[in-house]
Design a protein around this motif. Sequence first.
Motif, mmCIF file in Angstrom:
data_model
loop_
_atom_site.group_PDB
_atom_site.id
_atom_site.type_symbol
_atom_site.label_atom_id
_atom_site.label_comp_id
_atom_site.label_asym_id
_atom_site.label_seq_id
_atom_site.Cartn_x
_atom_site.Cartn_y
_atom_site.Cartn_z
ATOM 1 N N VAL A 47 0.666 -1.163 0.044
ATOM 2 C CA VAL A 47 0.033 -0.070 0.045
ATOM 3 C C VAL A 47 0.847 1.097 -0.164
ATOM 4 O O VAL A 47 2.075 1.235 0.899
ATOM 5 C CB VAL A 47 -0.918 0.130 1.344
ATOM 6 C CG1 VAL A 47 -1.764 1.226 1.305
ATOM 7 C CG2 VAL A 47 -1.924 -1.341 1.116
ATOM 8 N N TYR A 48 0.513 2.088 -0.850
ATOM 9 C CA TYR A 48 1.507 3.395 -0.800
ATOM 10 C C TYR A 48 0.473 4.677 -0.500
ATOM 11 O O TYR A 48 -0.737 5.000 -1.253
ATOM 12 C CB TYR A 48 1.915 3.677 -2.392
ATOM 13 C CG TYR A 48 2.865 2.537 -2.710
ATOM 14 C CD1 TYR A 48 4.232 2.664 -2.470
ATOM 15 C CD2 TYR A 48 2.566 1.458 -3.268
ATOM 16 C CE1 TYR A 48 5.072 1.725 -2.787
ATOM 17 C CE2 TYR A 48 3.324 0.379 -3.523
ATOM 18 C CZ TYR A 48 4.706 0.557 -3.510
ATOM 19 O OH TYR A 48 5.724 -0.537 -3.680
ATOM 20 N N LEU A 49 0.944 5.338 0.307
ATOM 21 C CA LEU A 49 0.173 6.694 0.773
ATOM 22 C C LEU A 49 0.952 7.722 0.830
ATOM 23 O O LEU A 49 2.055 7.597 1.216
ATOM 24 C CB LEU A 49 -0.403 6.306 2.358
ATOM 25 C CG LEU A 49 -1.418 5.347 2.536
ATOM 26 C CD1 LEU A 49 -1.682 4.932 3.949
ATOM 27 C CD2 LEU A 49 -2.740 5.366 1.918
ATOM 28 N N ARG A 50 0.635 8.823 0.087
ATOM 29 C CA ARG A 50 1.484 9.724 -0.412
ATOM 30 C C ARG A 50 0.958 11.295 0.249
ATOM 31 O O ARG A 50 1.359 12.366 -0.341
ATOM 32 C CB ARG A 50 1.331 9.757 -1.798
ATOM 33 C CG ARG A 50 1.828 8.851 -2.510
ATOM 34 C CD ARG A 50 2.016 8.646 -3.874
ATOM 35 N NE ARG A 50 2.182 7.415 -4.505
ATOM 36 C CZ ARG A 50 3.494 6.804 -4.704
ATOM 37 N NH1 ARG A 50 4.599 7.575 -4.296
ATOM 38 N NH2 ARG A 50 3.846 5.794 -5.273
ATOM 39 N N CYS A 51 0.312 11.518 1.467
ATOM 40 C CA CYS A 51 -0.122 12.556 1.865
ATOM 41 C C CYS A 51 0.702 12.794 3.375
ATOM 42 O O CYS A 51 1.045 11.628 3.662
ATOM 43 C CB CYS A 51 -1.458 12.684 2.037
ATOM 44 S SG CYS A 51 -2.478 12.487 0.533
ATOM 45 N N VAL A 65 0.085 -6.470 5.598
ATOM 46 C CA VAL A 65 -0.234 -5.431 4.400
ATOM 47 C C VAL A 65 1.079 -4.583 4.632
ATOM 48 O O VAL A 65 1.361 -4.305 6.113
ATOM 49 C CB VAL A 65 -1.279 -4.354 4.762
ATOM 50 C CG1 VAL A 65 -1.322 -3.049 4.025
ATOM 51 C CG2 VAL A 65 -2.554 -5.158 4.318
ATOM 52 N N ILE A 66 2.100 -4.207 3.807
ATOM 53 C CA ILE A 66 3.142 -3.128 3.842
ATOM 54 C C ILE A 66 2.722 -1.724 3.639
ATOM 55 O O ILE A 66 2.223 -1.668 2.376
ATOM 56 C CB ILE A 66 4.270 -3.648 3.014
ATOM 57 C CG1 ILE A 66 4.841 -5.083 3.757
ATOM 58 C CG2 ILE A 66 5.255 -2.666 3.153
ATOM 59 C CD1 ILE A 66 5.972 -5.494 2.739
ATOM 60 N N VAL A 67 2.578 -0.994 4.549
ATOM 61 C CA VAL A 67 2.161 0.383 4.394
ATOM 62 C C VAL A 67 3.451 1.477 3.980
ATOM 63 O O VAL A 67 4.474 1.451 4.901
ATOM 64 C CB VAL A 67 1.407 0.963 5.441
ATOM 65 C CG1 VAL A 67 0.957 2.435 5.164
ATOM 66 C CG2 VAL A 67 0.408 0.019 5.655
ATOM 67 N N ASN A 68 3.647 1.801 2.695
ATOM 68 C CA ASN A 68 4.840 2.740 2.445
ATOM 69 C C ASN A 68 4.491 4.101 2.332
ATOM 70 O O ASN A 68 3.511 4.384 1.597
ATOM 71 C CB ASN A 68 5.176 2.470 1.003
ATOM 72 C CG ASN A 68 5.695 0.991 0.813
ATOM 73 O OD1 ASN A 68 6.764 0.589 1.060
ATOM 74 N ND2 ASN A 68 4.768 0.072 0.494
ATOM 75 N N LEU A 69 4.852 5.036 3.536
ATOM 76 C CA LEU A 69 4.501 6.481 3.437
ATOM 77 C C LEU A 69 5.333 6.991 2.779
ATOM 78 O O LEU A 69 6.620 7.311 3.153
ATOM 79 C CB LEU A 69 4.263 6.745 5.070
ATOM 80 C CG LEU A 69 3.347 5.785 5.673
ATOM 81 C CD1 LEU A 69 3.542 6.088 7.182
ATOM 82 C CD2 LEU A 69 1.922 6.736 5.464
ATOM 83 N N ARG A 70 5.246 7.576 1.522
ATOM 84 C CA ARG A 70 5.982 8.621 0.597
ATOM 85 C C ARG A 70 5.259 9.895 0.180
ATOM 86 O O ARG A 70 4.417 9.798 -0.421
ATOM 87 C CB ARG A 70 6.337 7.558 -0.678
ATOM 88 C CG ARG A 70 6.925 6.326 -0.229
ATOM 89 C CD ARG A 70 7.547 5.729 -1.424
ATOM 90 N NE ARG A 70 8.029 4.343 -1.081
ATOM 91 C CZ ARG A 70 8.456 3.319 -1.909
ATOM 92 N NH1 ARG A 70 8.101 3.569 -3.342
ATOM 93 N NH2 ARG A 70 9.230 2.431 -1.492
#
Length: 286
Positions: A47-51, A65-70
Amino acid sequence: MLSPMLASFLLLLLLCRISFCQYSSDQCSWKGSGLTHEGHTRDVEQVYLRCSQGSLEWLYPTGAVIVNLRPNTVSPAAARLSVCIKPSKDSTGTNIYLDRSGKLRLLLREQDQAQGKVHCFSIREGALFIEAIPRTDISRRITAFQYELVNDRLRAESQSPGAPCQPCTDAEMLLAVCTNDFVARGIIKRVDPEEERSSVSVEISRLYRQKTHVFVSGGVRVRSWTGNIKMPLQCRVKSGEGEFLFTGTVRFGEAWMGCAPRYKDFLRLYHEAQVQGINPCHVDTD
């Protein structure tokens, strides 16, 4: 012919496949369901979250789930960001780890999440690895949390017992008025101790700025606002001690106190800086 119970379950599974595992339109939040992993309990989803802030909800967690905060920035300052997460008090069904190049470090156990406390870590420490705890039943479970990105300085201050209680320097006060999430002039009405913090009830006579509606208007004909500002319990703030200029940040919808000089002291400092031409921004003090 399918039994009503089995038919209902299959319909639920179909709806989950269609409506879950979706990002919000701005890619700040994600909602998923482990029912889409049916028969694949070892699945790992990226999962990619960009905010700078958002949320995650994972129903019936299975697998991981792997959460990538970018964040959407290429600035070198992005490497100095910290991530703060606040689990829902109903969050259950998983353990949460930090994953850096395949090495896991436990951040939150399942039972820790129910406390709803904020936990912060440097963005350089890796992604969030959320692993489902195997279950034999299909009872409703959900892992849910909000996240915010903050700079490392704010994180360090929040984790230092004495830092939030120390008076601000003159330069910090002037800068806070220009850059903080809220700036307001008012009085302290009441102080209520809570677990590990105090809730300061304030009445605002002049609202210069607020990022979100943490202060509520008294009405169209009433030029005043009320609200609560959080502070660490050890700061021992008292009510009824004159007029202040409240500044601070908003974290997960709550106002947290930053610099709070007496208003007369701020006026003196502001006018002195104005004469010297070193004010970082203009404030209407009339």
